[in-house]
Design an enzyme around this catalytic site. Structure first.
Site, mmCIF file in Angstrom:
data_model
loop_
_atom_site.group_PDB
_atom_site.id
_atom_site.type_symbol
_atom_site.label_atom_id
_atom_site.label_comp_id
_atom_site.label_asym_id
_atom_site.label_seq_id
_atom_site.Cartn_x
_atom_site.Cartn_y
_atom_site.Cartn_z
ATOM 1 N N ARG A 50 -22.570 -49.547 8.129
ATOM 2 C CA ARG A 50 -21.350 -50.263 7.913
ATOM 3 C C ARG A 50 -20.739 -50.718 9.295
ATOM 4 O O ARG A 50 -19.976 -51.628 9.528
ATOM 5 C CB ARG A 50 -20.364 -49.264 7.043
ATOM 6 C CG ARG A 50 -18.897 -49.770 7.147
ATOM 7 C CD ARG A 50 -17.708 -49.459 6.206
ATOM 8 N NE ARG A 50 -18.165 -47.836 5.556
ATOM 9 C CZ ARG A 50 -17.774 -46.996 6.511
ATOM 10 N NH1 ARG A 50 -16.983 -47.268 7.603
ATOM 11 N NH2 ARG A 50 -17.960 -45.637 6.101
ATOM 12 N N TYR A 102 -8.905 -73.852 0.135
ATOM 13 C CA TYR A 102 -9.534 -73.416 -0.813
ATOM 14 C C TYR A 102 -8.846 -72.566 -1.831
ATOM 15 O O TYR A 102 -7.985 -71.571 -1.479
ATOM 16 C CB TYR A 102 -10.673 -72.451 -0.375
ATOM 17 C CG TYR A 102 -11.675 -71.767 -1.040
ATOM 18 C CD1 TYR A 102 -12.239 -72.357 -2.224
ATOM 19 C CD2 TYR A 102 -11.863 -70.353 -0.872
ATOM 20 C CE1 TYR A 102 -13.032 -71.521 -3.253
ATOM 21 C CE2 TYR A 102 -12.361 -69.464 -1.999
ATOM 22 C CZ TYR A 102 -13.089 -70.152 -2.988
ATOM 23 O OH TYR A 102 -13.578 -69.247 -3.861
ATOM 24 N N ASP A 174 -10.227 -72.242 9.842
ATOM 25 C CA ASP A 174 -11.572 -72.117 8.847
ATOM 26 C C ASP A 174 -12.461 -73.304 8.973
ATOM 27 O O ASP A 174 -12.057 -74.172 8.697
ATOM 28 C CB ASP A 174 -11.118 -71.990 7.153
ATOM 29 C CG ASP A 174 -12.065 -71.786 6.364
ATOM 30 O OD1 ASP A 174 -13.194 -72.079 6.517
ATOM 31 O OD2 ASP A 174 -11.750 -71.075 5.365
ATOM 32 N N LYS A 199 -21.936 -71.273 2.838
ATOM 33 C CA LYS A 199 -22.074 -72.678 2.983
ATOM 34 C C LYS A 199 -23.172 -73.251 3.743
ATOM 35 O O LYS A 199 -24.396 -72.857 3.908
ATOM 36 C CB LYS A 199 -20.664 -73.150 3.045
ATOM 37 C CG LYS A 199 -19.508 -72.351 2.168
ATOM 38 C CD LYS A 199 -19.981 -72.621 0.838
ATOM 39 C CE LYS A 199 -18.823 -71.937 -0.042
ATOM 40 N NZ LYS A 199 -17.847 -70.878 0.082
HETATM 41 N N1 PLP Z 1 -13.266 -70.967 2.952
HETATM 42 C C1 PLP Z 1 -13.527 -72.147 2.385
HETATM 43 C C2 PLP Z 1 -13.130 -73.534 3.152
HETATM 44 C C3 PLP Z 1 -14.258 -72.189 1.101
HETATM 45 O O1 PLP Z 1 -14.640 -73.211 0.542
HETATM 46 C C4 PLP Z 1 -14.769 -70.762 0.746
HETATM 47 C C5 PLP Z 1 -15.518 -70.934 -0.622
HETATM 48 O O2 PLP Z 1 -15.588 -71.759 -1.107
HETATM 49 C C6 PLP Z 1 -14.110 -69.689 1.246
HETATM 50 C C7 PLP Z 1 -13.482 -69.732 2.524
HETATM 51 C C8 PLP Z 1 -14.506 -68.312 0.471
HETATM 52 O O3 PLP Z 1 -15.751 -67.998 0.705
HETATM 53 P P1 PLP Z 1 -16.948 -67.042 -0.055
HETATM 54 O O4 PLP Z 1 -17.046 -67.831 -1.370
HETATM 55 O O5 PLP Z 1 -18.048 -66.953 0.589
HETATM 56 O O6 PLP Z 1 -16.202 -65.738 -0.392
#
Ligand code: PLP
Length: 397
Positions: A50, A102, A174, A199
């Protein structure tokens, strides 16, 4: 003196030949949860997975190098990386977030704020007046999604960084939608970059993961401390797969973008489409900024279809090469209806304020043949318009 390697080279060669025991070209996967002490009171570099793990560290080093950061923390999901970010805040601190981020990010911030962890305001970050109002409150942190999910709004990172520095505000970006191949926010002045590595970075839809990359050693150390304390760090096997994924990131991004660009142009001309959201289109409000701060426009395209829910339903059901599924950035093409899928946790009122309507469709353009994808979309648009015509005819009987 040799010049520094291109990021494509860094990505392909990340952690290759790091195995001193057998000389394996590809780094081994270290699954062990724990490590022996050399002797009583003397730890080795790793003691417990961890807190630290060689496979995860290889991925963290690679992501940090690709984003131009001082250090990175690999987390169990994109949401874990956003949760980690919130631990830089104290009760009473203000977090400024995009109103069309998101849905999971929106839900996390809204609910932590309701518990008193910090204060949050969701604004249209492309609106200078809204930014002025928010910065008048000297926020501790501003999170930007650019391009945003799902409307692909573009925020000028360098301009925002200047504003943030004036107010002593940390700027986090992000970068999930573009990956470091197409945008490097730290070079534009961001303090922190976040990813859902689920992604594009992993790119094969077989890992859920995340990462936070910090511009300074101090921030990187604080984030690593909290990640261990909270137990947010990612699994070694997921790190191994993601490290494999980033070796092809550059070529994948090129193809995602090429197909997305063609699809956006075709949608833009189509009679059944009322609006296309793609920063590569000359009439996109963020096009000029995107041209400067991005190295490409990416593989995500959103659009509003004419004919409301009946058209949305007929369109997604007629597609053959796009899977109706959440997520994005994999080799396979996906179609999503944000209001009922990725953004379902967001209230109808907040969705309306952000401009996310019931007719919105989001495409994650994959690596299938571009003409196959285009033909599929054109046939599905025909099916949608047919369904709408049938409905209006039967409705008038
Ligand atoms: N940030 C963005 C722009 C996203 O599109 C997503 C999920 O679709 C996330 C964060 C969250 O990621 P995760 O689904 O890997 O927890």
């Amino acid at each position: 003196m040799t010049s520094p390697a291109d990021p494509a080279t860094l990505a392909v060669r990340a952690a290759l030949e790091s195995d001193s025991q057998h000389g394996a070209v590809v780094p081994p996967l270290h699954l062990s949860s724990n490590y022996t002490f050399e002797r009583f009171g003397v730890k080795r570099r790793y003691d417990y997975s961890r807190s630290g793990n060689p496979t995860r560290d290889s991925l963290a080093d690679a992501l940090s190098a690709l984003e131009g950061g001082a250090g990175a923390v690999v987390t169990a999901s994109g949401m874990a990386s956003l949760t980690l970010l919130t631990h830089l805040l104290q009760p009473g601190d203000l977090l400024v977030a995009p109103h069309d981020c998101y849905g999971g990010t929106y839900r996390l911030f809204e609910h932590l704020a309701a518990k008193g962890h910090f204060e949050v305001c969701f604004i249209d970050q492309t609106d200078p007046a809204a930014l002025d109002v928010a910065f008048a409150r000297d926020p501790a942190l501003i999170l930007v999604e650019t391009p945003s999910n799902p409307l692909l709004r573009i925020v000028d990172i360098a301009a925002l960084s200047r504003l943030a520095k004036k107010h002593g505000t940390l700027l986090a970006v992000d970068n999930t939608f573009l990956s470091p191949v197409l945008q490097q926010p730290i070079g534009l002045g961001a303090d922190i970059v976040l990813h859902s590595t689920t992604k594009y970075l992993n790119g094969h839809s077989d890992v859920v993961g995340g990462a936070v990359i910090a511009a300074s050693n101090e921030l990187a150390e604080t984030l690593a401390w909290w990640a261990n304390c909270l137990g947010l760090t990612g699994a070694p096997f997921d790190s191994y797969l993601t490290l494999r994924g980033i070796r092809t990131l550059h070529v994948r991004m090129r193809q995602h973008e090429e197909s997305a660009n063609r699809i956006a142009q075709v949608l833009h001309q189509h009679a059944s489409v009322s609006r296309v959201y793609y920063p590569g289109l000359a009439d996109h409000p963020g096009h000029e900024i995107a041209k400067i701060q991005q190295r490409g426009f990416g593989g995500m395209v959103s659009f509003d279809i004419k004919g409301g829910e009946a058209a949305v339903r007929a369109f997604v059901e007629a597609l053959r090469h796009f899977s109706l599924a959440e997520s994005l950035g994999g080799v396979e093409s996906l179609v999503c209806h944000p209001p009922s899928m990725t953004h379902a946790p967001v209230s109808r009122k907040a969705l309306a304020e952000a401009g996310i309507g019931e007719s919105l469709i989001r495409l994650s353009v994959g690596l299938e043949d571009t003409d196959d994808l285009l033909n599929d979309i054109l046939l599905a648009l025909d099916a949608a318009s047919h369904a709408v015509t049938l409905r209006s005819v039967s409705g008038s009987c």
